[in-house]
Scaffold this motif. Structure first.
Motif, PDB file in Angstrom:
ATOM      1  N   PHE A 177       0.837  -1.196   0.000  1.00 33.26           N
ATOM      2  CA  PHE A 177       0.000   0.000   0.000  1.00 33.26           C
ATOM      3  C   PHE A 177       0.870   1.243   0.000  1.00 33.26           C
ATOM      4  CE2 PHE A 177      -2.625  -3.160   2.204  1.00 33.26           C
ATOM      5  CZ  PHE A 177      -3.785  -3.081   1.461  1.00 33.26           C
ATOM      6  N   THR A 237      -3.608   1.170  -3.447  1.00 31.21           N
ATOM      7  CA  THR A 237      -3.432  -0.264  -3.250  1.00 31.21           C
ATOM      8  C   THR A 237      -2.681  -0.828  -4.449  1.00 31.21           C
ATOM      9  OG1 THR A 237      -5.495  -0.410  -2.006  1.00 31.21           O
ATOM     10  CG2 THR A 237      -4.604  -2.476  -2.887  1.00 31.21           C
ATOM     11  N   SER A 248      -3.096  -6.525  -2.693  1.00 32.70           N
ATOM     12  CA  SER A 248      -3.773  -6.927  -1.460  1.00 32.70           C
ATOM     13  C   SER A 248      -4.400  -8.298  -1.667  1.00 32.70           C
ATOM     14  CB  SER A 248      -4.843  -5.907  -1.051  1.00 32.70           C
ATOM     15  OG  SER A 248      -5.916  -5.931  -1.947  1.00 32.70           O
ATOM     16  N   SER A 287      -7.905   2.038   0.887  1.00 35.20           N
ATOM     17  CA  SER A 287      -7.384   3.176   0.130  1.00 35.20           C
ATOM     18  C   SER A 287      -8.413   4.291   0.016  1.00 35.20           C
ATOM     19  CB  SER A 287      -6.936   2.743  -1.262  1.00 35.20           C
ATOM     20  OG  SER A 287      -5.804   1.930  -1.167  1.00 35.20           O
ATOM     21  N   LEU A 316      -2.686  -0.357   5.692  1.00 30.40           N
ATOM     22  CA  LEU A 316      -2.740   1.023   5.216  1.00 30.40           C
ATOM     23  C   LEU A 316      -2.743   1.989   6.394  1.00 30.40           C
ATOM     24  CD1 LEU A 316      -2.761   2.841   2.776  1.00 30.40           C
ATOM     25  CD2 LEU A 316      -5.232   2.717   2.770  1.00 30.40           C
TER      26      LEU A 316
END
Length: 90
Positions: free
Chosen positions: A19, A37, A40, A49, A80
């Motif tokens: 991220f 992103t 993931s 995000s 994140l």
């Protein structure tokens, strides 16, 4: 991590996640936050995000846990949020 006047940029990466975060600030508080992103493992991770924008308005802090403490789980996924927390105090 990259830093310039009013902007801090960084990334968080592990085996499954990658991220990025861009935090705009006025020297005292976050004025805008953008998440990216890159990779993931789950669809819900990528949603972080979008949610990271919710930290706009929070005070800059030397605390590495300021984002999570002030906004808990509604802000973004753990990775994140970790990336953002490292930048808010930068």
């Amino acid at each position: 991590m990259a830093r310039s006047a009013g902007l801090v940029v960084g990334e968080m990466e592990d085996d499954f996640h990658h991220f990025g975060v861009r935090l705009h600030h006025d020297g005292e508080r976050v004025t805008a936050a953008e998440g990216v992103t890159f990779r993931s493992p789950w669809v819900t991770c990528a949603d972080g995000s979008r949610k990271i924008a919710l930290i706009a308005g929070m005070d800059l802090s030397p605390s590495a846990t300021a984002v999570g403490a002030g906004h808990a789980e509604q802000v973004a996924g753990q990775q994140l949020r970790d990336a953002a927390e490292q930048r808010v105090g930068a």
